[in-house]
Design a protein around this motif. Structure first.
Motif, PDB file in Angstrom:
ATOM      1  N   ARG A 179       4.079   5.597  -5.269  1.00  0.00           N
ATOM      2  CA  ARG A 179       4.562   5.769  -7.430  1.00  0.00           C
ATOM      3  C   ARG A 179       2.788   5.504  -7.371  1.00  0.00           C
ATOM      4  NH1 ARG A 179       9.168   4.036  -8.865  1.00  0.00           N
ATOM      5  NH2 ARG A 179       8.228   2.824 -10.666  1.00  0.00           N
ATOM      6  N   GLY A 180       1.988   5.168  -7.464  1.00  0.00           N
ATOM      7  CA  GLY A 180       0.306   4.718  -8.017  1.00  0.00           C
ATOM      8  C   GLY A 180       0.375   3.747  -8.869  1.00  0.00           C
ATOM      9  N   LEU A 181      -0.558   3.824  -9.813  1.00  0.00           N
ATOM     10  CA  LEU A 181      -0.327   2.684 -10.625  1.00  0.00           C
ATOM     11  C   LEU A 181      -0.247   3.527 -12.094  1.00  0.00           C
ATOM     12  CD1 LEU A 181      -3.334   0.564 -10.066  1.00  0.00           C
ATOM     13  CD2 LEU A 181      -0.722  -0.532  -9.956  1.00  0.00           C
ATOM     14  N   TYR A 182       0.284   3.303 -12.795  1.00  0.00           N
ATOM     15  CA  TYR A 182       0.529   3.677 -14.490  1.00  0.00           C
ATOM     16  C   TYR A 182      -0.826   2.714 -15.248  1.00  0.00           C
ATOM     17  CZ  TYR A 182       1.752   5.457 -18.537  1.00  0.00           C
ATOM     18  OH  TYR A 182       2.411   6.754 -20.074  1.00  0.00           O
ATOM     19  N   MET A 183      -1.979   4.323 -15.886  1.00  0.00           N
ATOM     20  CA  MET A 183      -3.280   3.059 -15.850  1.00  0.00           C
ATOM     21  C   MET A 183      -2.981   3.499 -17.909  1.00  0.00           C
ATOM     22  SD  MET A 183      -4.862   2.091 -13.390  1.00  0.00           S
ATOM     23  CE  MET A 183      -6.715   1.882 -13.914  1.00  0.00           C
ATOM     24  N   GLY A 184      -2.842   2.269 -18.528  1.00  0.00           N
ATOM     25  CA  GLY A 184      -3.140   2.373 -19.551  1.00  0.00           C
ATOM     26  C   GLY A 184      -4.122   3.073 -20.640  1.00  0.00           C
ATOM     27  N   ALA A 208      -3.939  -6.945  -2.706  1.00  0.00           N
ATOM     28  CA  ALA A 208      -3.283  -5.772  -2.233  1.00  0.00           C
ATOM     29  C   ALA A 208      -1.872  -5.786  -2.470  1.00  0.00           C
ATOM     30  CB  ALA A 208      -3.189  -5.775  -1.078  1.00  0.00           C
ATOM     31  N   ILE A 209      -0.936  -7.269  -2.499  1.00  0.00           N
ATOM     32  CA  ILE A 209       0.180  -7.881  -2.215  1.00  0.00           C
ATOM     33  C   ILE A 209       0.256  -7.378  -4.439  1.00  0.00           C
ATOM     34  CG2 ILE A 209       2.022  -9.268  -2.773  1.00  0.00           C
ATOM     35  CD1 ILE A 209       1.146 -10.419   0.090  1.00  0.00           C
ATOM     36  N   THR A 210      -0.616  -7.813  -4.538  1.00  0.00           N
ATOM     37  CA  THR A 210      -0.272  -7.850  -6.188  1.00  0.00           C
ATOM     38  C   THR A 210      -0.460  -6.824  -7.107  1.00  0.00           C
ATOM     39  OG1 THR A 210      -1.190 -10.426  -6.616  1.00  0.00           O
ATOM     40  CG2 THR A 210      -0.950  -8.858  -8.652  1.00  0.00           C
ATOM     41  N   VAL A 211      -1.442  -5.420  -6.441  1.00  0.00           N
ATOM     42  CA  VAL A 211      -1.433  -4.446  -7.304  1.00  0.00           C
ATOM     43  C   VAL A 211       0.102  -3.616  -6.514  1.00  0.00           C
ATOM     44  CG1 VAL A 211      -2.461  -2.293  -6.593  1.00  0.00           C
ATOM     45  CG2 VAL A 211      -3.787  -4.848  -6.770  1.00  0.00           C
ATOM     46  N   GLY A 212       0.695  -3.908  -4.981  1.00  0.00           N
ATOM     47  CA  GLY A 212       1.633  -3.096  -4.821  1.00  0.00           C
ATOM     48  C   GLY A 212       2.974  -3.386  -5.665  1.00  0.00           C
ATOM     49  N   VAL A 213       2.633  -5.520  -6.092  1.00  0.00           N
ATOM     50  CA  VAL A 213       3.706  -5.104  -6.676  1.00  0.00           C
ATOM     51  C   VAL A 213       3.764  -4.332  -8.450  1.00  0.00           C
ATOM     52  CG1 VAL A 213       5.208  -6.996  -7.878  1.00  0.00           C
ATOM     53  CG2 VAL A 213       4.271  -7.687  -6.025  1.00  0.00           C
ATOM     54  N   TYR A 214       2.518  -3.983  -8.928  1.00  0.00           N
ATOM     55  CA  TYR A 214       3.199  -3.421  -9.823  1.00  0.00           C
ATOM     56  C   TYR A 214       3.324  -1.715 -10.277  1.00  0.00           C
ATOM     57  CZ  TYR A 214       0.588  -5.948 -13.881  1.00  0.00           C
ATOM     58  OH  TYR A 214       0.253  -6.303 -15.238  1.00  0.00           O
ATOM     59  N   ALA A 215       2.794  -1.324  -8.664  1.00  0.00           N
ATOM     60  CA  ALA A 215       2.848   0.128  -8.443  1.00  0.00           C
ATOM     61  C   ALA A 215       4.694   0.337  -8.246  1.00  0.00           C
ATOM     62  CB  ALA A 215       2.437   0.581  -7.449  1.00  0.00           C
ATOM     63  N   PHE A 216       5.478  -1.172  -7.758  1.00  0.00           N
ATOM     64  CA  PHE A 216       6.644  -0.884  -7.425  1.00  0.00           C
ATOM     65  C   PHE A 216       7.234  -0.991  -9.121  1.00  0.00           C
ATOM     66  CE2 PHE A 216       6.330  -1.509  -2.910  1.00  0.00           C
ATOM     67  CZ  PHE A 216       6.514  -0.272  -2.165  1.00  0.00           C
ATOM     68  N   LEU A 265       1.092  -1.192   0.161  1.00  0.00           N
ATOM     69  CA  LEU A 265      -0.278  -0.163  -0.239  1.00  0.00           C
ATOM     70  C   LEU A 265       0.818   1.048  -0.197  1.00  0.00           C
ATOM     71  CD1 LEU A 265      -2.817  -0.666   2.765  1.00  0.00           C
ATOM     72  CD2 LEU A 265      -2.764  -1.352  -0.039  1.00  0.00           C
ATOM     73  N   THR A 266       1.681   1.046   0.571  1.00  0.00           N
ATOM     74  CA  THR A 266       2.879   2.094   0.631  1.00  0.00           C
ATOM     75  C   THR A 266       3.194   2.397  -0.334  1.00  0.00           C
ATOM     76  OG1 THR A 266       3.812   1.745   2.904  1.00  0.00           O
ATOM     77  CG2 THR A 266       4.847   3.029   1.282  1.00  0.00           C
ATOM     78  N   GLY A 267       3.840   1.211  -1.315  1.00  0.00           N
ATOM     79  CA  GLY A 267       4.135   1.674  -2.939  1.00  0.00           C
ATOM     80  C   GLY A 267       2.796   2.474  -3.435  1.00  0.00           C
ATOM     81  N   LEU A 268       1.940   1.489  -3.797  1.00  0.00           N
ATOM     82  CA  LEU A 268       0.630   1.913  -4.222  1.00  0.00           C
ATOM     83  C   LEU A 268       0.728   3.622  -4.189  1.00  0.00           C
ATOM     84  CD1 LEU A 268      -1.737   1.710  -6.029  1.00  0.00           C
ATOM     85  CD2 LEU A 268      -3.114   1.014  -4.139  1.00  0.00           C
ATOM     86  N   GLY A 269       0.707   4.146  -2.232  1.00  0.00           N
ATOM     87  CA  GLY A 269       0.218   6.205  -2.718  1.00  0.00           C
ATOM     88  C   GLY A 269       1.528   6.316  -3.463  1.00  0.00           C
ATOM     89  N   GLY A 276       6.344  -1.386 -11.904  1.00  0.00           N
ATOM     90  CA  GLY A 276       5.647   0.507 -13.004  1.00  0.00           C
ATOM     91  C   GLY A 276       5.277   0.044 -14.341  1.00  0.00           C
ATOM     92  N   PHE A 277       4.348  -1.242 -13.829  1.00  0.00           N
ATOM     93  CA  PHE A 277       4.334  -1.866 -15.803  1.00  0.00           C
ATOM     94  C   PHE A 277       2.884  -0.509 -15.689  1.00  0.00           C
ATOM     95  CE2 PHE A 277       5.515  -6.385 -16.564  1.00  0.00           C
ATOM     96  CZ  PHE A 277       7.080  -5.548 -16.010  1.00  0.00           C
ATOM     97  N   GLU A 278       2.209  -0.892 -16.557  1.00  0.00           N
ATOM     98  CA  GLU A 278       1.034  -0.069 -16.486  1.00  0.00           C
ATOM     99  C   GLU A 278       0.105  -0.809 -16.659  1.00  0.00           C
ATOM    100  OE1 GLU A 278       0.011   0.770 -20.961  1.00  0.00           O
ATOM    101  OE2 GLU A 278       1.430  -0.283 -21.625  1.00  0.00           O
TER     102      GLU A 278
END
Length: 381
Positions: free
Chosen positions: A45-50, A177-185, A39-43, A187-189
């Motif tokens: 870096r955030g998610l790069y939406m395609g 939560a873990i999968t979304v956090g890895v995506y944020a770290f 959640l820290t990575g999500l907050g 940087g995949f869209e």
């Protein structure tokens, strides 16, 4: 049989086991730490939406484009004024994604890239996605996840019980939560392929959890009709009986997914293949962890609030105290270590815990009788 197979057979038969339930607070702490980091990575870096979710343009250069990714990014950002992402495809072509562009603006970026390449503008493929379509995609994705979780809860409440439904939901949210956090770290869209991968891992995680729940239900179905094990101990026996199966299934599933992620994307390029593979790889690993260390221990915590279960466990622990089977006894079952005793085992068996937390069954030798002492053979004459 391999050493791992031998270990699995012993775990299944109850000859040795690991106390998953007794040490659940330790695994809870690890899970909470992983979720906080995610959640820290999500907050931060955030998610790069395609472009499928934000709207924009996707431009693809001809194969073997004579331009580097950095130059293509610079040209696209200068022409559009927005951030651009460039990805090399397997054919040597470049995929340039620029969010927030309409049809006219995408045409300008297309011409600028064609001029940099020295080719005609028609040789650069351009696809424009409107923001309204991206909003519809986001809405449908969220709706699909909510409907999935609701149906899962209803199914588990009917097939098992409502506490297991809650335990499965906690495990599923943990995996998400873990999968979304890895995506944020990383940087995949986030693309439609990511959504497909998310729904797939939720299904797999649920499958693994149901397998464990089925064994736990079998072990604890008549918990109040026996006077040897507590509820947590029987639930722990169910986990140990299925842990090797879960690990084997996960390893077999992770190998091809890892091939897609680490090898396939390098040879065939990125795109949707990479997005699906990353979600599957992280989700499969997190799902295996949660089905063993999270789902059933959460169910145990819920069931221990039941007055009938609490009274049953108190009676068993009181009987052990009367027999001198305290937690200080090295070779006797305790509230934690008795979880690995074998159902129906003879009374002359004892338990010993090794350094790694596994418990092995030991046989007490009967006391020799004095009537045979002093005789060479120990037999009567």
């Amino acid at each position: 049989m391999s050493r791992f197979g031998t270990l699995g057979a012993k775990l299944y038969r109850g000859e040795m086991a690991y106390d998953f339930v007794g040490r659940r607070k330790f695994w809870y702490a690890i899970s909470v730490l992983l979720v906080i980091v995610s959640l820290t990575g999500l907050g931060v870096r955030g998610l790069y939406m395609g472009v499928e979710f934000q709207g924009g343009a996707v431009l693809t250069t001809p194969p073997d484009a004579s331009i580097s990714q950095d130059d293509a990014r610079r040209v696209a950002e200068d022409a559009s004024g927005n951030d651009a992402r460039v990805q090399e495809l397997g054919s040597g072509a470049l995929r340039i994604q620029v969010t927030g562009l309409d049809t006219e603006e995408s045409g300008e970026v297309r011409e600028a890239i064609a001029a940099e390449l020295g080719v005609a503008a028609t040789d650069v493929n351009a696809e424009v996605v409107g923001p309204s379509w991206g909003d519809q995609m986001t809405d449908k994705a969220l709706r699909g996840v909510i409907i999935f979780l609701a149906l899962v809860s209803i199914y588990l409440a009917i097939a098992f019980e409502w506490r297991m439904a809650l335990g499965a939901l906690v495990a599923l949210l943990h995996d998400l939560a873990i999968t979304v956090g890895v995506y944020a770290f990383v940087g995949f869209e986030v693309t439609p392929g990511t959504v497909v991968g998310m729904l797939t891992i939720l299904g797999y995680s649920l499958y693994d959890t149901v397998v464990v729940f089925d064994k736990v239900k079998e072990k604890t179905g008549s918990v109040t009709k026996q006077t040897r094990f507590t509820f947590g101990e029987l639930a722990n026996q169910g986990i140990n009986a299925t842990v090797v199966r879960s690990v084997n299934t996960s390893v077999v599933a992770l190998l091809p997914v890892g091939g897609l992620l680490f090898i396939g994307t390098g040879l065939l390029g990125g795109g949707m293949l990479k997005d699906i593979a990353l979600a599957l790889f992280v989700g499969l690993a997190a799902g295996t962890f949660s089905s063993i260390f999270i789902a059933t221990p959460v169910v145990v915590d819920f069931r221990l609030r039941d007055p009938e279960i609490k009274a049953h466990d108190r009676r068993i622990l009181a009987k052990r105290t009367e027999r001198g089977e305290t937690e200080d006894s090295a070779n006797a079952p305790t509230a934690v270590h008795a979880a690995v005793s074998r159902p129906g085992a003879p009374a002359d068996e004892a338990l010993a815990t090794d350094e790694e937390g596994f418990v092995v069954v030991q046989r007490r030798q009967p006391v020799s009788r004095s009537r045979g002492r002093g005789r060479p053979s120990g037999k009567r004459r």
